[in-house]
Design a protein around this motif. Structure first.
Motif: not given
Lengths: 131, 653
Positions: A64, A66-67, A69, A89, A92-93, A95, B524, B582-584, B602-603, B614
């Motif tokens: 990832w 981040a800069e 995206l 981005a 969610a979820g 992974k 970000t 997990d992330f939410f 989001v991150w 981000t």
């Protein structure tokens, strides 16, 4: 009987219009839905077409930036890996080990350029929506 | 304890079957006592079902994790309200609640009616008892709602964080209320057809049940949209996902049914058509769990591994086949006494509304099931993107909005071209010409024309109110406020409908404008950096980490400035939930009447040394009007509900 004839004709016109509308929209909206291994089996046919590919996010493959995206990872299924790039981005979820649908095109650089990531919920979270 | 619940439910099953038999026989005049006992049967089923529900809820609130459903969806640290909603986060639990609502409604129907319309009510009771028995069988034999865990757990798995939202507490029950309500309407209409009392359709009993079902289902769908918007973090509220379509289709058909009934109050036609509408409304309330329980794959969400779909499909086939056999047997009674209307009349526009709504449902249905049909037929797996629905349903829905504007201008019966109407037709033509001019000249985009079109129904309703109020002011010397209120009070069914129309137009405006004028940005940021979208600038000030038993969260603090002026602080957050690994995200929304500012985190790396994160930033214009439209909807429905047509109800046999 005049009245009923009128309605019959009207109904037929509506029906034809609706089917035409459906036909027009269907053609431009439909995409093939394959798994990673199915995709590589049909690669010559599906190359450059808008498709959805289903697979599992490979362990340790997520990069990832981040800069910028920019999200890079590989999707695996049937013992085959497919590299994917997504500009945006992570949802969610997202992974390693998650079931994922990627929508987009397989480019000439042998990388799948995803325009959309759709996470499929593993059965453990069966209650994601409860309508 | 929980065993008693199962026993109660198992006893309820034969009682429901008994109610079916005794009410069918009791419909005949000579068997009055059987009719009475059928009515008691319905109330006993409700009592037993309520006992089962109470015991199940007791298990939830005492954290009895030896019970499967409790262990899978609740946990010790889950707040009480979410513990309640954990019940219907389960596939069997959701059907269980739905079945209970049907038993509640059946009991209400019994308690609210006595000897009047006895034959109709007795058949309606029979049909409802069949439906109840079906649901009870599903949640006891097919999926045992009271099943025990193989080994009792110390703590439950807990409720999915995405479902821990106020919207999700009320969204499913509202949908089930609507679905159960339409089951009652279906039962009443079918019973009226069986007993050859088609004038019953115009009775306020059916009208009111329809309004309750239609209103709760409509609001239920809106709450679902609200939840999606505020909780899922993607900034949208509708994705044309199969499970969303599942809730929308019965509502659209129910809307068509309401309109065909309104027309039926004035005239006697289209009986077979109205009957078909309520049959398919009911069928689609069954199709909804068929989809959500996995009968059609939804890429986003739904229940997995549910055993129900084949049985629901069988029920759907039985309902359609049974209804059309009945329609054939009663074809003489269902013959229309009058000719179909001219299109240039109010009846005509009602009819047109009906047709368009049915076409709309057909298109959504086609888009929902086609991928599955193609797959079953061996055409490989395909998917339709949401563009398909936007392109097909968008124009059809606009046509509906247009009709809402035209309909009040037309009179019942053949239209007379008096001058007042001609004025309005001119206005209408002006709208069309202005829109066409915008389109052709290329001055603006097509959606500006759309906004102009949406103004028409608002204008027409407003004009109607003004004229009515003025007339009262002049003839009865009432002041304007009083005049307006008594105008509305004088014809509540009609003005309730108008209010609902205003609601729909507001929703349409919100959807159109937010879809085409929204701004989306992602970046970000490090602490101290900022990003902007439109007239907003957000500066990222700090990131605070918090931990509790279930999650560790990162809460960002961002100061907002609007046109350079300070406008508060927003706190989006991002959390890791231990149980879910997990992330939410939890979004932050700042709402004004003009637009929503929507921020989601989001991150972030959860690194105290590097707090960069981000963010996704959305500016969604007019979103709030979608929810305001929902309020109009509720008020309109309630107003219409409060209107009772005395002359048609009652009538002993």
């Amino acid at each position: 009987m005049v009245m009923e004839k009128k309605y019959l004709i009207g109904g037929a016109i509506v029906l034809i219009a609706v089917i035409y509308l459906l036909y027009l929209s269907f053609g431009s909206s439909v995409s093939y839905y394959v798994t990673v291994s199915e995709f590589y089996d049909r690669i010559t046919e599906l190359d450059n077409a808008n498709i959805r590919v289903a697979g599992i996010i490979t362990d340790n493959s997520i990069e990832w930036d981040a800069e910028e995206l920019e999200l890079k990872f590989t999707l695996t299924e049937g013992g085959i890996n497919m590299p994917v790039i997504y500009n945006g981005a992570q949802p969610a979820g997202f992974k390693a080990g998650s079931n994922l649908l990627v929508e987009g095109k397989y480019g000439s650089d042998s990388v799948f350029q995803a325009t959309q990531l759709i996470l499929k919920c593993p059965s453990k979270y069966e209650s994601i929506d409860i309508e | 304890m929980i065993e008693a619940g199962r026993i109660a439910l198992i006893i309820a099953l034969p009682v429901a079957v008994f109610s079916v038999l005794s009410s069918v026989i009791g419909a005949r005049a000579a068997y009055g006592r059987l009719y009475k006992s059928a009515r008691y049967g319905v109330i006993i089923v409700f009592g037993l079902y309520t006992l089962a529900l109470a015991l199940l809820l007791y298990a939830f609130f005492t954290h009895d994790f030896s019970v499967r459903i409790v262990a899978e969806h609740a946990s010790r640290d889950l707040p009480p309200l979410y513990t309640l909603s954990a019940l219907y986060a389960d596939k069997a639990g959701s059907m269980f609640l739905w079945g209970w609502l049907i038993s509640l409604f059946s009991a209400l129907l019994v308690l609210r009616t006595q000897e009047e319309n006895r034959r109709v009510i007795s058949y309606a009771i029979a049909i409802l008892a069949v439906i109840e028995a079906f649901y009870i069988a599903l949640v006891t034999f097919l999926a045992d709602i009271f099943a025990r865990q193989p080994s009792p757990a110390v703590d439950g798995f807990g409720l999915n964080p995405l479902l821990q939202n106020f919207g999700m507490i009320i969204h499913p029950p509202l949908l089930y209320l609507g679905f159960a309500g339409f089951a009652v309407v279906f039962a009443l209409v079918i019973a009226a057809v069986i007993t050859r009392r088609s004038e019953m359709w115009r009775d306020s009993l059916i009208r009111r049940w329809s309004l309750v079902a239609w209103g709760t289902l409509g609001v239920g769908n809106l709450v679902g949209m609200w939840w999606s918007y505020n909780e899922l973090g993607w900034g949208g509220y509708w994705a044309w996902d199969p499970v969303e379509n599942a809730g929308l289709m019965p509502w659209l058909l129910g809307t068509a049914f309401l309109h065909s009934m309104t027309m039926g109050r004035q005239r006697h036609y289209l009986k077979a058509w109205s009957l078909s509408l309520i049959v398919f409304t009911f069928v689609f309330t069954l199709f909804s769990p068929f989809i959500t329980h996995g009968g059609i794959e939804s890429p986003l969400h739904g229940f997995y591994g549910s055993p129900f779909p084949p049985f629901i499909l069988a029920a759907i086939i039985v309902v359609i086949a049974g209804s059309y056999v009945l329609l054939y047997l009663r074809r003489r009674d269902l013959k229309d006494e009058e000719r179909p209307p001219s299109l240039l009349s109010r009846e005509g526009s009602f009819l047109l509304t009906n047709i368009i709504l049915v076409v709309l449902v057909f298109v959504i249905f086609a888009g929902t099931v086609l991928p599955r049909v193609v797959e079953v037929l061996g055409g490989g797996k395909i998917a339709l993107d949401r563009g398909f629905f936007d392109r097909t349903c968008g124009p059809i829905m606009l046509l509906l909005v247009l009709l809402m504007g035209v309909c009040p201008l037309l009179g019942w019966g053949k239209m007379a071209w008096n001058s007042a109407r001609r004025n309005i037709i001119f206005f209408f033509l002006a709208v069309v010409v202005v829109s066409a001019a915008i389109l052709i000249s290329g001055v603006g985009n097509w959606y500006i024309a759309v906004v102009v079109l949406c103004g028409l129904p608002l204008f027409v309703v407003f004009r109607e109110w003004c004229r009515g109020t003025m007339a009262r002011h002049r003839s009865k010397r009432e002041n304007f406020v009083r005049g307006f209120l008594s105008l509305i009070g004088g014809n509540r069914a009609r003005y309730g409908g108008f209010l609902a129309h205003i609601g729909i137009v507001l929703i349409a405006l919100g959807i159109i404008v937010s879809s085409f004028y929204g701004i989306e940005k992602a970046a970000t940021l490090d602490i101290g950096e900022s990003m902007s979208a439109g007239k907003y600038k957000l500066t990222y000030n700090e990131l605070v980490f918090k931990q509790d038993n279930v999650k560790v969260s990162a809460v960002a603090s961002m100061t907002v400035s609007e046109n350079g002026k300070a406008a508060g602080t927003m706190r989006p957050s991002y959390a890791y939930w231990f149980n879910y690994n997990d992330f939410f995200a939890e979004v932050a929304v700042r709402t004004t009447t003009a637009e929503d500012l929507f921020v989601s985190l989001v991150w972030t790396g959860f690194d105290p040394a590097d707090r960069s994160a981000t963010f996704r930033l959305l500016v969604n214009p007019l979103i709030v009007w979608i929810w305001v439209g929902g309020a109009f909807f509720i008020i309109g429905g309630a107003l219409s509900f409060s209107f009772e047509e005395k002359r048609l109800s009652g009538g002993k046999e």
